[in-house]
Write an enzyme that holds these catalytic residues in place. Structure first.
Site: not given
Length: 264
Positions: A144, A157
């Site tokens: 990501s 995250y």
């Protein structure tokens, strides 16, 4: 079929929806054999049947909870026993819960690290000897842009995706001499069910709606680069440019984009 994927067996984690589902479709379209793993049995059955009917290629599914390390190890062992050496692994499974660290539940933190990092390394570690013995293979890790630019309420995250990028970069250097490709796919927000768990309020999804990536296009791009020597796939391109600027001037970027960073 004259395709670089014809007959190739590709294991896809997190394959019951979103990017994983479209990866299966595009791999099958090119004559490959998708091997799907996820928790949702009903979804896996539907996708498998549709892939087989539409593209006339084998497709297999396995129920798997990647947060359960011992159980997932057994599933991977079963896959290897039933299908022999695989040609590629796409570590697509991932999850998030957006919260301030001070307000986060430990079970959410533990699960994020388990699914996003531990299971990815587990699967790679388990399958890597097969790739090395055959002097071929491709490992694709779906990371990501959050692993490059951290924002409030995504500390864990971001940490998990930063770990994925670091693991991918080191692994690439370790195995490049052995004919094994390793690619990191660094994505901005994607229009999938991901945000239903990450941010149940829907506020973040609404805030970034206009910049969200199409999972079908993401999957197409990934499959197009399978079995090619590609270091990274960065989508969207403008966000990748932003991450490079961030590395050069993080304080300036954090001040300038404070409002955007706090949309979760």
């Amino acid at each position: 079929m004259n395709s670089h994927l014809a007959g190739k067996k590709v294991l896809i984690t997190g394959a019951s929806s979103g990017i994983g589902m479209y990866l299966a479709i595009h791999i099958a379209r090119e004559g490959g054999t998708p091997i799907l793993a996820a928790r949702s049995v009903n979804r896996l059955k539907i996708i498998t049947q549709q892939v087989q009917d539409r593209f006339d290629v084998p497709c297999y599914w396995y129920e798997a909870d990647l947060s359960n390390d011992a159980a997932w190890k057994d599933v991977v062992d079963r896959i290897c026993f039933e299908h022999g050496p695989l040609d590629a692994l796409i570590n697509n499974a991932g999850m998030a819960v957006f919260d301030y660290v001070s307000e986060a539940k430990w079970q959410d933190i533990d699960r994020m690290l388990g699914v996003n990092v531990k299971s990815l390394i587990r699967t790679t570690h388990q399958l890597l000897p097969h790739f090395l013995n055959r002097k071929q293979g491709h490992i694709v890790n779906i990371a990501s842009q959050a692993g490059k630019i951290a924002t409030p309420k995504s500390a864990v995250y971001s940490a998990s995706k930063h770990a994925v990028i670091g693991f991918t970069n080191a692994l690439r250097m370790e195995v490049e001499k052995d004919g094994v490709y390793v690619t990191s796919v660094n994505l901005g927000p994607v229009r999938t069910n991901f945000f239903k768990e990450a941010d149940p309020s829907g506020g973040y999804e609404q805030a970034v709606d206009k910049m969200m990536l199409d999972p079908n296009n993401v999957a197409y791009t990934v499959v197009k680069h399978l079995f090619t020597e590609r270091r990274e796939i960065n989508l969207p391109a403008w966000m990748d440019s932003g991450s490079k600027v961030y590395q050069l001037a993080p304080t300036l970027m954090e001040k300038a984009l404070k409002r955007q960073f706090s949309k979760k």
